[in-house]
Write a protein that holds these residues in place. Structure first.
Motif, PDB file in Angstrom:
ATOM      1  N   ALA A   1       4.935  11.074  -0.459  1.00  0.00           N
ATOM      2  CA  ALA A   1       5.842  12.219  -0.517  1.00  0.00           C
ATOM      3  C   ALA A   1       7.068  11.891  -1.364  1.00  0.00           C
ATOM      4  N   VAL A   2       7.571  10.665  -1.244  1.00  0.00           N
ATOM      5  CA  VAL A   2       8.709  10.240  -2.054  1.00  0.00           C
ATOM      6  C   VAL A   2       8.333  10.268  -3.538  1.00  0.00           C
ATOM      7  N   LYS A   3       7.153   9.747  -3.861  1.00  0.00           N
ATOM      8  CA  LYS A   3       6.698   9.744  -5.253  1.00  0.00           C
ATOM      9  C   LYS A   3       6.494  11.169  -5.782  1.00  0.00           C
ATOM     10  N   CYS A   4       5.971  12.035  -4.945  1.00  0.00           N
ATOM     11  CA  CYS A   4       5.731  13.417  -5.380  1.00  0.00           C
ATOM     12  C   CYS A   4       7.044  14.160  -5.610  1.00  0.00           C
TER      13      CYS A   4
ATOM     14  N   LEU B   1      -3.374  11.262   3.458  1.00  0.00           N
ATOM     15  CA  LEU B   1      -2.796  10.976   2.145  1.00  0.00           C
ATOM     16  C   LEU B   1      -2.913  12.179   1.211  1.00  0.00           C
ATOM     17  N   ARG B   2      -4.100  12.749   1.121  1.00  0.00           N
ATOM     18  CA  ARG B   2      -4.268  13.879   0.208  1.00  0.00           C
ATOM     19  C   ARG B   2      -3.417  15.074   0.633  1.00  0.00           C
TER      20      ARG B   2
ATOM     21  N   TYR C   1       0.848  -1.193   0.000  1.00  0.00           N
ATOM     22  CA  TYR C   1       0.000   0.000   0.000  1.00  0.00           C
ATOM     23  C   TYR C   1       0.879   1.237   0.000  1.00  0.00           C
ATOM     24  N   ASP C   2       0.270   2.420   0.042  1.00  0.00           N
ATOM     25  CA  ASP C   2       1.012   3.679   0.143  1.00  0.00           C
ATOM     26  C   ASP C   2       0.653   4.389   1.431  1.00  0.00           C
ATOM     27  N   THR C   3       1.604   5.154   1.939  1.00  0.00           N
ATOM     28  CA  THR C   3       1.446   5.946   3.153  1.00  0.00           C
ATOM     29  C   THR C   3       1.845   7.387   2.839  1.00  0.00           C
TER      30      THR C   3
END
Length: 355
Positions: free
Chosen positions: A317-320, A345-346, A310-312
């Motif tokens: 933040a790493v992906k962004c 998340l948002r 999943y994502d946290t």
């Protein structure tokens, strides 16, 4: 002698004024150039946050954390020549958000997993033109900003929908017809598989504004379903791979939007195959882990077995930051209702992308 001195003073004053004026003009020009450069940099740094909002949810999204909403879903009509919208009243309710946030863009996303009749519609020039015309009608009727096409997928019947080997070519013609119908001032976007398959991106590039990469569901437990990078806990694809494949297929980086999930993929250890982040938080008896190579979290059971990817806020933040570093257009997530009540998340997406 006095008159001569006065003339000298006057000439000196005039000369000083001329030099001062030229200096000011030069400074103004430099300031103007500096301002234009700053404005260009600001424009270049503008990012989008695309949020899928579903017809079956009752949640009203907080529009302060997004730039675009894709309303899911519309479908190809049974007659193959127009559009049917799920829960039109909810769509109207979502469009009302623009009253308080006029900059918000709202699109109708047509398709989704298992949504068919694209192949038949796109293959028929008459029905294809009628469908494109209905896109314009829908935009006007609901005060929308554009159309998002989510055909999953041209040439494929994995979702138990009809398909044809000619679907890829017909998809190009469909995007061309929609663009001609809705005009250049409305948005035309699409959702794309992480593999960058099924679509001729070079051919559709002149007609589209951007591509939403569905960089999730790339595997399921005991593997990550949306890792940024590869590790021994990944399948055959990653978010980084998905971006590279789309770019190599002909999509400019500044037209790519990286998709992220607000849900996890389990199917092991008593965890459902699909589970929203808000429900993952409520689980007990599992151990949160971090995969440094993949830059992705996961849950393990008491024996250490990977049971849910999943994502946290941390991984988002790493992906962004990756989006910013790579020069991508922005972020997308499915879907708004998967987040928790505090919007962790948002907020992670917004605060990294926008600030």
């Amino acid at each position: 002698m006095i008159k001569k001195m006065n003339r000298i003073k006057i000439y000196s004053i005039l000369l000083f004024s001329f030099v001062l004026c030229m200096s000011c003009s030069g400074n103004t020009s430099k300031q103007d150039n500096g301002t234009k450069q700053q404005q260009a940099e600001i424009k270049a740094n503008e990012k989008v946050i695309i949020v899928y909002v579903t017809s079956w949810s009752q949640t009203i999204p907080d529009a302060n954390y997004m730039t675009h909403i894709n309303y899911a879903f519309g479908h190809v009509k049974e007659t193959f020549d127009g559009i049917r919208i799920d829960n039109e009243e909810r769509l109207k309710q979502i469009v009302e958000l623009k009253k308080d946030r006029p900059s918000l863009k709202i699109l109708l996303s047509i398709g989704g997993w298992g949504s068919g009749r694209f192949s038949e519609m796109a293959a028929d020039p008459v029905n294809r033109k009628k469908f494109a015309g209905d896109c314009l009608r829908i935009i006007k009727a609901f005060d929308l900003d554009g159309i998002d096409i989510d055909w999953e997928y041209p040439t494929s019947s994995m979702a138990k929908i009809s398909s044809s080997p000619d679907d890829t070519d017909h998809f190009t013609l469909l995007m061309k017809d929609i663009r001609e119908s809705i005009g250049k001032d409305k948005l035309l976007t699409l959702a794309s598989a992480s593999s960058a398959g099924y679509i001729n991106f070079k051919a559709i590039n002149p007609f589209i504004d951007f591509v939403n990469i569905m960089a999730y569901d790339m595997a399921s437990a005991p593997l990550h379903h949306s890792p940024l990078y590869a590790s021994d806990k990944c399948g055959g694809n990653t978010s980084d791979d998905a971006v590279r494949k789309h770019h190599e297929a002909g999509v400019p980086l500044n037209k790519l939007v990286l998709g992220m999930p607000f849900y996890g993929r389990g199917g092991m250890g008593g965890i459902p195959d699909f589970i929203d982040y808000k429900d993952i938080e409520k689980l007990s008896g599992y151990i949160p882990k971090w995969d440094e190579k993949a830059q992705a979290p996961y849950l393990a059971d008491s024996t250490g077995i990977f049971v849910c990817g999943y994502d946290t806020p941390r991984s988002l933040a790493v992906k962004c930051n990756y989006i910013i570093e790579k020069g991508l257009l922005g972020a997308m997530y499915w879907d708004y209702d998967g987040d928790n009540e505090t919007g962790d998340l948002r907020k992670a997406v917004y605060e990294t992308i926008i600030y």
